[in-house]
Write a protein that holds these residues in place. Structure first.
Motif, mmCIF file in Angstrom:
data_model
loop_
_atom_site.group_PDB
_atom_site.id
_atom_site.type_symbol
_atom_site.label_atom_id
_atom_site.label_comp_id
_atom_site.label_asym_id
_atom_site.label_seq_id
_atom_site.Cartn_x
_atom_site.Cartn_y
_atom_site.Cartn_z
ATOM 1 N N ILE A 10 0.860 -1.180 0.000
ATOM 2 C CA ILE A 10 0.000 0.000 0.000
ATOM 3 C C ILE A 10 0.900 1.235 0.000
ATOM 4 O O ILE A 10 1.877 1.300 0.758
ATOM 5 C CB ILE A 10 -0.904 -0.003 1.236
ATOM 6 C CG1 ILE A 10 -1.812 -1.242 1.231
ATOM 7 C CG2 ILE A 10 -1.750 1.259 1.298
ATOM 8 C CD1 ILE A 10 -2.646 -1.377 2.480
ATOM 9 N N PRO A 11 0.618 2.231 -0.817
ATOM 10 C CA PRO A 11 1.457 3.445 -0.836
ATOM 11 C C PRO A 11 1.566 4.069 0.548
ATOM 12 O O PRO A 11 0.670 3.937 1.390
ATOM 13 C CB PRO A 11 0.722 4.357 -1.815
ATOM 14 C CG PRO A 11 -0.086 3.445 -2.671
ATOM 15 C CD PRO A 11 -0.477 2.301 -1.792
ATOM 16 N N ASN A 12 2.695 4.753 0.795
ATOM 17 C CA ASN A 12 2.905 5.408 2.080
ATOM 18 C C ASN A 12 1.788 6.407 2.359
ATOM 19 O O ASN A 12 1.302 7.103 1.468
ATOM 20 C CB ASN A 12 4.259 6.125 2.099
ATOM 21 C CG ASN A 12 5.412 5.126 2.095
ATOM 22 O OD1 ASN A 12 5.277 4.020 2.595
ATOM 23 N ND2 ASN A 12 6.553 5.529 1.518
ATOM 24 N N GLN A 13 1.412 6.497 3.653
ATOM 25 C CA GLN A 13 0.369 7.434 4.049
ATOM 26 C C GLN A 13 0.691 7.974 5.437
ATOM 27 O O GLN A 13 1.536 7.444 6.139
ATOM 28 C CB GLN A 13 -1.010 6.758 4.049
ATOM 29 C CG GLN A 13 -1.159 5.602 5.012
ATOM 30 C CD GLN A 13 -0.702 4.302 4.404
ATOM 31 O OE1 GLN A 13 -0.590 4.195 3.199
ATOM 32 N NE2 GLN A 13 -0.383 3.333 5.231
ATOM 33 N N ASP A 14 -0.026 9.044 5.823
ATOM 34 C CA ASP A 14 0.194 9.634 7.140
ATOM 35 C C ASP A 14 -0.242 8.668 8.238
ATOM 36 O O ASP A 14 -1.029 7.740 8.015
ATOM 37 C CB ASP A 14 -0.590 10.940 7.262
ATOM 38 C CG ASP A 14 -0.111 11.982 6.250
ATOM 39 O OD1 ASP A 14 1.066 11.889 5.841
ATOM 40 O OD2 ASP A 14 -0.928 12.848 5.871
ATOM 41 N N HIS A 15 0.267 8.942 9.467
ATOM 42 C CA HIS A 15 -0.038 8.041 10.577
ATOM 43 C C HIS A 15 -1.521 8.063 10.947
ATOM 44 O O HIS A 15 -2.039 7.113 11.547
ATOM 45 C CB HIS A 15 0.814 8.416 11.802
ATOM 46 C CG HIS A 15 0.422 9.728 12.421
ATOM 47 N ND1 HIS A 15 0.870 10.938 11.898
ATOM 48 C CD2 HIS A 15 -0.371 10.017 13.483
ATOM 49 C CE1 HIS A 15 0.361 11.920 12.645
ATOM 50 N NE2 HIS A 15 -0.389 11.390 13.600
ATOM 51 N N ASP A 16 -2.231 9.148 10.621
ATOM 52 C CA ASP A 16 -3.648 9.228 10.960
ATOM 53 C C ASP A 16 -4.547 8.925 9.761
ATOM 54 O O ASP A 16 -5.735 9.262 9.758
ATOM 55 C CB ASP A 16 -3.987 10.603 11.529
ATOM 56 C CG ASP A 16 -3.660 11.734 10.540
ATOM 57 O OD1 ASP A 16 -2.984 11.451 9.533
ATOM 58 O OD2 ASP A 16 -4.097 12.876 10.803
ATOM 59 N N SER A 17 -4.007 8.302 8.742
ATOM 60 C CA SER A 17 -4.793 7.990 7.553
ATOM 61 C C SER A 17 -5.798 6.870 7.849
ATOM 62 O O SER A 17 -5.568 5.997 8.697
ATOM 63 C CB SER A 17 -3.878 7.558 6.400
ATOM 64 O OG SER A 17 -3.031 8.623 6.013
ATOM 65 N N VAL A 18 -6.900 6.898 7.108
ATOM 66 C CA VAL A 18 -7.925 5.861 7.189
ATOM 67 C C VAL A 18 -7.971 5.150 5.843
ATOM 68 O O VAL A 18 -8.024 5.795 4.794
ATOM 69 C CB VAL A 18 -9.305 6.458 7.533
ATOM 70 C CG1 VAL A 18 -10.369 5.378 7.520
ATOM 71 C CG2 VAL A 18 -9.259 7.155 8.887
ATOM 72 N N ILE A 19 -7.953 3.807 5.875
ATOM 73 C CA ILE A 19 -7.935 3.011 4.648
ATOM 74 C C ILE A 19 -9.197 2.169 4.584
ATOM 75 O O ILE A 19 -9.591 1.525 5.569
ATOM 76 C CB ILE A 19 -6.691 2.109 4.591
ATOM 77 C CG1 ILE A 19 -5.420 2.959 4.672
ATOM 78 C CG2 ILE A 19 -6.689 1.265 3.325
ATOM 79 C CD1 ILE A 19 -4.153 2.136 4.715
ATOM 80 N N ASN A 20 -9.834 2.158 3.417
ATOM 81 C CA ASN A 20 -11.037 1.369 3.203
ATOM 82 C C ASN A 20 -10.882 0.582 1.910
ATOM 83 O O ASN A 20 -10.327 1.078 0.925
ATOM 84 C CB ASN A 20 -12.263 2.282 3.130
ATOM 85 C CG ASN A 20 -13.537 1.476 2.971
ATOM 86 O OD1 ASN A 20 -13.670 0.410 3.553
ATOM 87 N ND2 ASN A 20 -14.472 1.991 2.198
#
Length: 767
Positions: free
Chosen positions: A233-243
C-alpha cells in the motif's frame, strides 16, 4: 385516586403516573424486567448468592445453602455487604427524574426497606429491592461534577463497603446547548459533522481533494491461483484511514507491514474489481484495478460409493491440473440435480490438492434418479462430466385406524418394493414401551404381504394411541407407517383415587378419615349386592357412601366412600401394611393397598408422592433423583422443606387442615407449583413432574443449535437441522435442510412430522 405512584414514578396529575423504568401499571406498582425483587430470572430471591441465568437457580456464597441461599446450617456463614456497580453512572444536572440502580451483594434489609443514597454531600431516599439491588433517585439539585457515591441502610451510619476497595462515582453534567451547537448534542458534548470542527462546530474544514488512479502494473493486476497475493500500500500519514471495496471476502489489509493480502486466490472466468481508498487530512486517494486469477484445475467425479454406517451417497473424484504447483485445499463446487431439475450446489475440498469426496445426504421428497457434477467454483464450465445414481422408493398400504380387544393382535401390511430384495427389519418407533413384536411373516412376490403379531401392555379402556412402525428393507431403503390404535379392552374396567392409602395413627385422637373415589368405567355385569362388608374393611370402617353401597352399580358409575380408622386399632402400637379387597378377599372386584404408621405429632400426616410424567404406568421401586420440596400455608406460618425421592412417599407432619402451596425444584425435572386443600379425608397427593432437558437452544443467525448445561452428565443424543429457522421471506421458496444425528446408537431411526404433497405426515431417516 392513585396514591404517590407507589414510590415508583412521578405523579403528573391526579390519577396519572409516569413510571420509572422497570415498573408499570396505573399506580406503577407492577415490577417488570431484570431489576424486580427476587431476581426475576430465578425461581427464588438469591439472598446470599447470585442467579445463574442458564439454570435459573441460585449459586450460593461460601457455607450458605438452600434454594434461596438463605439457610446457614452450621452457623458459620459470612455476610459480606459489598457495593459493585451503579447504572447509569451519569445524568443531566437539569433532569431531576433519573433513577439509578445499585448492584452488589448481601445488602441488609432492616425493619424498613429505605436506604440513604449519598451523592457526595447530598442524600436522597432509596429503596431496597433485593439483597443485590437498591434503587436510588438522583437529587433535584447538584453541582455538575463527579461525586463519590455510596448507600447507607436507613437508621444506621454504616456505609456499604466497596468491592475491591474501588470508590464508585456518579457524574452530573451540564447538557450541551442545542441553540449554540451547530452539530448534534449528545449528553454534554457537541458532535460535529464530517466537515465541521471546533468546540461548538463553528468552523468548517478545508475542502477535500479527491484523486482516482487506475493501476495497470502486471504484478498488481495478476495473481496465481492457490499462491498468496500480496501488494504494498502506498505510504500514508499516521492518521490515515484506509477502506477496501471488493467482492473478494478473504482480501485483508495488514496495517503493520502496510500490505494488501489474499492468502488463497481462487481462479475465475472474470476478473475481480478492487477499490482501495485512502483518507488523509484533506486528501482522498482512490486506487482501482481489476485482478485476474486464471483457473489452474478442473475437478471430475469418478465414482459413487456408500458409507457403511449411514444412508449417505459418497461422491469420489480427482483434480485435473494445468500446473503442478503443489497447491492444496482446493475448493470444489458440487452441483446436484433431480433428473434435469437443478436442486442445489455444495462445496467440497481436495485437501491434498488431488483427491476429493463429498457425502450427499438423501433427499426425502424427490424420486429415484439423481445426477451430479463437479466444477471449479470460479468457472461456468458446462462441459464437466455428469454422474448419476438411483434410489428406489418403497411404498406401503395399511389400515390407518385399527381397533384391538386383546393383548395380542395381528396386522397386515402390503409392501411395493420397486424390485428391491428386502431382508425386513421391523421396529416400533412409538410407543415402544407399550408394544412389542412377537413375530412376522413375509409373503414374497411383486407385492409383499407382511403379517405381524404384536403384544401390548395397554390396560385402560377406549384408549387412543398413535402407533408408528419402521420397515427397514436393506439398511438404506425403508418406510414409516403411522396408525391410530383404539383399545377395546374386555372385562371390568375400574379406577380409584387414591391408588394407595397412607394413614398416620394417633392415640386419643378424633377419628382419622380417608376418602376413596371409585369409577366403574365398564362392568361386564352389574353389581347388585353390597360393594363391601365391615369384615373386608378392617382395620377401617365405612362412614358414608354416595350412592349407598347397597344400591345397584352399573357401568359409568362413580362411588365416593369415606372410611375411618377403627378406634380399637388406633390404640394398638405398631405399623401395618395391607390391602383392602372389595367386596371381599375371595372374589375381589378391585383392591386398594394401605399403609398405617404411628404418628408422633399433633395435626394431619400429609403424604406426597412424586412420579415421572413419562412413566406413569408400570413403574416399580424408587428413583435416585433428589427433589427439593417445599410445603407452606398461605401466610407462611408453617413451612416445610424436604428432599424427596421419585416414587417414594414423603411425609409432612404435623400439617393442620387448610390450603397449602407445594413447590418442587430439581436439576432433572421442571419446577412444579400448585395450591391444594388438605383435609382429614384428603391427605394424600400424587404429582407428576416433567423431565428437564439437559440441553438448551442456542440461536445463531438462521440456525438453532443445542448445548448442554450439565457437563457432568452422560452424553445425550442430539439432532440438528440446518437451517432450522424459517421466516416469511422463505414463503414459496424451496429450501434444503441438512439433518445431523450425533451421539446416538447405530441402527437408529428418527421420525419427523413434515408436509408431503400438501398433506401433513411422517417421514423417517435412518442412521
Amino acid at each position: 385516586m392513585v396514591s404517590n405512584c407507589s414510590k415508583n414514578g412521578i405523579c403528573l396529575r391526579p390519577g396519572e403516573c409516569q413510571c420509572t423504568p422497570g415498573f408499570t401499571g396505573i399506580d406503577c406498582s407492577k415490577c417488570i424486567g431484570m431489576y424486580c425483587s427476587g431476581n426475576a430470572s430465578c425461581d427464588y430471591n438469591c439472598v446470599h448468592g447470585k442467579c445463574d441465568m442458564v439454570t435459573k437457580s441460585c449459586v450460593c456464597q461460601d457455607n450458605w445453602s438452600g434454594a434461596a441461599c438463605d439457610i446457614c446450617p452450621r452457623n458459620n456463614c459470612l455476610v459480606r455487604p459489598e457495593l459493585s456497580l451503579i447504572l447509569p453512572q451519569t445524568a443531566d444536572v437539569n433532569n431531576p427524574n433519573v433513577m439509578i440502580y445499585v448492584h452488589g451483594s448481601d445488602f441488609p434489609q432492616g425493619q424498613s426497606p429505605r436506604y440513604n443514597c449519598l451523592f457526595g454531600g447530598i442524600a436522597t431516599q432509596g429503596l431496597w429491592l433485593s439483597s443485590s439491588l437498591i434503587r436510588c433517585p438522583t437529587p433535584p439539585r447538584a453541582r455538575p461534577e463527579k461525586h463519590a457515591f455510596n448507600v447507607v441502610p436507613y437508621g444506621t451510619s454504616k456505609y456499604i463497603p466497596y468491592e475491591d476497595d474501588r470508590t464508585l462515582h456518579f457524574t452530573f453534567f451540564a447538557p450541551c446547548d442545542s441553540k449554540i451547537c451547530r452539530g448534534s448534542c449528545l449528553g454534554p458534548s457537541c458532535i460535529c459533522e464530517h466537515a465541521q470542527t471546533g468546540p461548538t462546530c463553528e468552523f468548517q474544514k478545508n475542502s477535500t481533494e479527491n484523486s482516482v488512479k487506475f493501476i495497470e502494473e502486471p504484478a498488481v493486476i495478476r495473481a496465481t491461483e492457490g499462491k498468496p497475493y500480496v501488494v504494498a500500500i502506498p505510504n500514508q500519514d499516521h492518521d490515515s484511514v484506509i477502506n477496501i471495496d471488493s467482492p473478494i471476502k478473504d482480501l485483508i489489509i495488514n496495517l503493520f507491514d502496510k500490505t494488501l493480502r489474499w492468502d488463497n486466490p481462487i481462479g475465475s472466468d472474470s476478473s475481480y474489481p478492487i477499490s482501495l481508498k485512502i483518507y488523509s487530512q484533506n486528501v482522498q486517494t482512490e486506487l482501482r484495478w481489476n485482478l485476474t486469477v486464471d483457473p489452474i484445475y478442473f475437478p471430475i467425479i469418478s465414482k459413487i460409493g456408500n458409507t457403511s454406517d449411514s444412508n449417505k451417497v459418497v461422491l469420489h473424484g480427482y483434480v485435473d491440473k494445468k500446473e503442478n504447483g503443489g497447491v492444496k485445499n482446493l475448493p470444489i463446487e458440487i452441483e446436484i440435480y433431480n433428473g434435469t431439475e437443478f436442486l442445489e450446489s455444495r462445496t467440497a475440498y481436495a485437501n491434498d490438492g488431488i483427491i476429493f469426496k463429498y457425502e450427499v445426504l438423501p433427499y426425502i421428497t424427490y424420486n429415484v434418479l439423481y445426477v451430479a457434477r463437479a466444477k471449479h467454483p470460479g468457472t461456468s464450465n458446462e462441459t464437466s462430466p455428469y454422474i448419476s445414481w438411483t434410489i428406489p422408493k418403497i411404498r406401503m398400504s395399511y389400515d390407518e385406524v385399527v381397533r384391538i380387544a386383546n393383548e395380542t393382535f395381528s396386522l397386515t401390511y402390503k409392501a411395493y418394493t420397486d424390485g428391491l430384495t428386502c431382508n425386513w427389519k421391523i421396529s416400533i418407533i412409538e410407543p415402544s414401551e407399550k408394544f412389542s413384536i412377537l413375530q412376522h411373516k413375509v409373503t414374497e412376490g411383486n407385492i409383499q404381504n407382511l403379517d405381524i403379531s404384536f403384544l401390548t401392555t395397554l390396560k385402560f379402556p377406549f384408549l387412543t394411541v398413535e402407533f408408528v412402525l419402521l420397515f427397514n428393507c436393506d439398511g438404506v431403503n425403508g418406510f414409516v407407517t403411522r396408525q391410530t390404535i383404539i383399545t377395546e379392552v374386555r372385562g371390568d374396567i375400574i379406577s380409584f383415587q387414591p391408588e394407595q392409602i397412607y394413614i398416620a395413627k394417633y392415640s386419643n385422637k378424633e377419628p382419622q378419615l380417608v376418602s376413596i373415589i371409585v369409577t366403574f368405567h365398564k362392568l361386564i355385569s352389574e353389581i347388585n349386592g353390597s360393594i363391601t362388608t365391615d369384615n373386608s374393611l378392617y382395620p377401617f370402617y365405612l362412614i358414608s357412601s354416595d350412592p349407598p353401597i347397597s344400591e345397584r352399580i352399573a357401568s359409568n358409575t362413580t362411588l365416593k366412600m369415606t372410611l375411618g380408622l377403627s378406634s380399637d386399632y388406633t390404640n394398638n402400637v405398631g405399623s401395618l401394611d395391607g390391602i383392602l379387597h372389595f367386596p371381599n378377599v375371595h372374589k375381589p372386584i378391585f383392591s386398594i393397598p394401605y399403609r398405617i404408621r404411628k404418628g408422633t405429632y399433633e395435626g394431619l400426616n400429609f403424604v406426597l408422592i412424586i412420579k415421572n410424567v413419562i412413566e406413569k404406568k408400570g413403574e416399580n421401586g424408587t428413583g435416585n433423583e433428589a427433589i427439593e420440596v417445599q410445603v407452606f400455608n398461605t401466610d407462611r406460618s408453617l413451612f416445610y422443606s424436604k428432599v424427596a425421592r421419585m416414587n417414594a412417599p414423603t411425609e409432612f407432619y404435623p400439617t393442620p387442615a387448610g390450603y397449602y402451596q407445594i413447590v418442587t425444584k430439581s436439576t432433572e425435572y421442571e419446577p412444579y407449583s400448585e395450591i391444594v386443600k388438605i383435609t382429614p379425608d384428603m391427605n394424600t397427593l400424587t404429582i407428576y413432574l416433567h423431565p428437564k432437558s439437559p440441553l438448551y437452544a442456542v440461536f445463531d443467525k438462521e440456525n438453532l443449535d443445542q448445548e448442554t448445561f450439565l457437563p457432568n452428565e452422560e452424553t445425550f443424543t442430539t439432532l440438528t437441522l440446518t437451517p432450522s429457522v424459517f421466516t416469511s421471506r422463505h414463503i414459496n421458496e424451496e429450501i434444503f435442510v441438512d439433518i445431523v444425528y450425533e451421539n446416538g446408537l447405530n441402527d437408529s431411526f428418527i421420525v419427523i412430522n413434515g408436509v408431503q404433497n400438501g398433506n401433513i405426515g411422517p417421514f423417517g431417516i435412518e442412521f
